[in-house]
Write a protein that holds these residues in place. Sequence first.
Motif, short mmCIF file in Angstrom:
data_model
loop_
_atom_site.label_atom_id
_atom_site.label_comp_id
_atom_site.label_asym_id
_atom_site.label_seq_id
_atom_site.Cartn_x
_atom_site.Cartn_y
_atom_site.Cartn_z
N ALA B 70 39.64 28.66 44.54
CA ALA B 70 39.60 29.85 43.67
C ALA B 70 40.73 30.80 44.06
O ALA B 70 41.42 31.37 43.20
CB ALA B 70 38.24 30.54 43.78
N GLU B 71 40.95 30.94 45.37
CA GLU B 71 42.04 31.80 45.87
C GLU B 71 43.40 31.25 45.39
O GLU B 71 44.27 32.00 44.97
CB GLU B 71 41.99 31.85 47.41
N LEU B 72 43.53 29.94 45.44
CA LEU B 72 44.77 29.30 44.99
C LEU B 72 45.04 29.62 43.52
O LEU B 72 46.18 29.94 43.14
CB LEU B 72 44.59 27.78 45.14
N HIS B 73 44.01 29.54 42.70
CA HIS B 73 44.21 29.81 41.27
C HIS B 73 44.50 31.28 41.03
O HIS B 73 45.33 31.62 40.19
CB HIS B 73 42.99 29.32 40.48
N ARG B 74 43.86 32.13 41.82
CA ARG B 74 44.15 33.57 41.69
C ARG B 74 45.63 33.81 42.02
O ARG B 74 46.33 34.50 41.28
CB ARG B 74 43.26 34.34 42.67
N LEU B 75 46.11 33.21 43.10
CA LEU B 75 47.50 33.44 43.53
C LEU B 75 48.51 32.88 42.52
O LEU B 75 49.54 33.49 42.25
CB LEU B 75 47.74 32.79 44.90
N ASP B 79 51.57 37.46 38.78
CA ASP B 79 52.96 37.57 38.32
C ASP B 79 53.88 38.22 39.36
O ASP B 79 55.06 37.87 39.46
CB ASP B 79 53.04 38.36 37.02
N GLU B 80 53.33 39.16 40.12
CA GLU B 80 54.14 39.85 41.11
C GLU B 80 54.55 38.88 42.22
O GLU B 80 55.71 38.83 42.63
CB GLU B 80 53.33 41.01 41.69
N HIS B 103 50.00 32.38 54.63
CA HIS B 103 49.16 33.17 55.55
C HIS B 103 49.55 34.65 55.53
O HIS B 103 48.83 35.47 56.08
CB HIS B 103 49.24 32.60 56.97
N ARG B 104 50.67 34.98 54.92
CA ARG B 104 51.06 36.39 54.82
C ARG B 104 50.64 37.00 53.48
O ARG B 104 50.63 38.21 53.34
CB ARG B 104 52.60 36.54 54.97
N VAL B 105 50.33 36.15 52.51
CA VAL B 105 49.95 36.71 51.20
C VAL B 105 48.45 36.59 50.94
O VAL B 105 47.96 37.12 49.95
CB VAL B 105 50.73 36.06 50.03
N SER B 106 47.74 35.89 51.80
CA SER B 106 46.32 35.70 51.56
C SER B 106 45.56 35.76 52.89
O SER B 106 45.79 34.94 53.78
CB SER B 106 46.09 34.33 50.90
#
Lengths: 302, 302
Positions: B70-75, B79-80, B103-106
């Motif tokens: 789910a996190e993968l799909h959110r990322l 768009d940013e 690991h720096r964006v999630s």
Amino acid sequence: MPTTRTFDRYPTRVANEPRIIDRTDPVVAASAREPGAGPLTTEQVDAFERDGLLFLEDVFTKDETDRYLAELHRLSADDELRAQERVITERGTDEVRSIFEIHRVSDLFARMARDARLADVTRQLHGEDVYLHQTRVNFKPGFRGKEFYWHSDFETWHSEDGMPTPRAISASIALTDNTEHNGPLMVMPGSHTRFVSCVGETPDDNYRSSLQAQEVGTPDEDSLSQLAAEFGIVAPKGLAGSVVFFDSNIMHGSNGNITPFARSNAFFVYNAASNALEGPFAASAPRPSHIAHREVEVLPRS
Amino acid sequence: MPTTRTFDRYPTRVANEPRIIDRTDPVVAASAREPGAGPLTTEQVDAFERDGLLFLEDVFTKDETDRYLAELHRLSADDELRAQERVITERGTDEVRSIFEIHRVSDLFARMARDARLADVTRQLHGEDVYLHQTRVNFKPGFRGKEFYWHSDFETWHSEDGMPTPRAISASIALTDNTEHNGPLMVMPGSHTRFVSCVGETPDDNYRSSLQAQEVGTPDEDSLSQLAAEFGIVAPKGLAGSVVFFDSNIMHGSNGNITPFARSNAFFVYNAASNALEGPFAASAPRPSHIAHREVEVLPRS
């Protein structure tokens, strides 16, 4: 202009929305289970009817496939042949992808196409005489073999060649070993009982690009997801000399191949003699005869 | 300018002829088999040393992988994020192929990277502290997932990032089921004991295209054929939550994926703290830090 018919049970490339239609034609002839009908057991006939697929190992010997493979390499190096329309190269390179009408350019492959180990099986399943609708060899080299996207052969043969019903059976003969790694044939067993009506109109001379990578006549992703969920995916693996027989309407494809091991095969399509081609069902003109043989030349029984 | 060193045991991209060099560095630390060294049994350490590969099933639960997916799909819909250099799209489309420095964006993936089920295994095999050399998620969507051609990660990390020796271990965590059909990771077990020296010079900013499809640093076909003949090819298959640990120098790749089933994975590289990056061994400048972390930030032991 496309032939206009009052009713087409397998309409495709005519609407904006894809749809999945139940097949109304039988998969095997009633006579296929009669004693003496042919080499397959009743269980094998049942399996073909249910799955649209039959996988037989050790049909050809190693000696035979070695001979066929040598012939394949001889043909792929033949510059005169390469200049002919029956040779399809990979998109963007001049590497040979397929040679069509292989039974007309090679006596050896002509013998293979008539071989009772192949033809008798299809005669039994069809319950009648057969003729070759299409013959070819596919190379799928190591390192850079390209994928064949999902498709039903019958969808193309119906729309572009004018094959009336899905009464054709293909035999794919492994000339090299098929492993899980080198892009083996993947099929959705049971999907031959559904016809996926595709969107789009057939462009003129579509075959010139579609034999490199198909665009029109490609099933939509929703239909493919539905079929995969219902039927699953299997990939028969076997040594050179194994044969997959499959129904003309089964959904199939194959991934690319980055392994060093080529996946080459011969491919013969046995159409029922009573299922001769008409005018195309959804194209302005039939494809050339090296792709779809328009004469019914019944194969002699051995 | 490339750093000039008196002797490089893993020379690559410096000669016109490829060659295969024996690895001189150990694969696992002597301490890895000591009691209490970590979660792996002696047999598992032996297997990793021999094969360069260890496959563990059910490392993460279905609940966990569902959350990561789910996190993968959110990322991938952010768009940013998509506008940032750390996101690599497929060649010719704007579909997300990989997100680097995950690991720096999630926070969720940051926790996964530090998870003892992964980090303790690599600490045991290395016999010392580890830090994250690279982190990313790969998407490989259904229907049109592209292949990753054969490569040794270490070949690139050595030449372009300046990693001195092959003392890094990657963990590939399956976030979707890996089947034989959807382009699973293929490895040549044992090939981590050979270093394939590649031909060609690294162009400036090579990473901008190489992360879509590698060209320089690609092993030649003869070397690949030799390795495949000697070591064979295996493709670990398992449900979401399974993990493949593999040596940084193992020859690996994956075919494309035409099935409806995506093959998405998280990928973390645990480098030995003593194996910190130097200047690149065969490139004019190091790659940016979102691809190769240049700071040794030792992971805390749990």
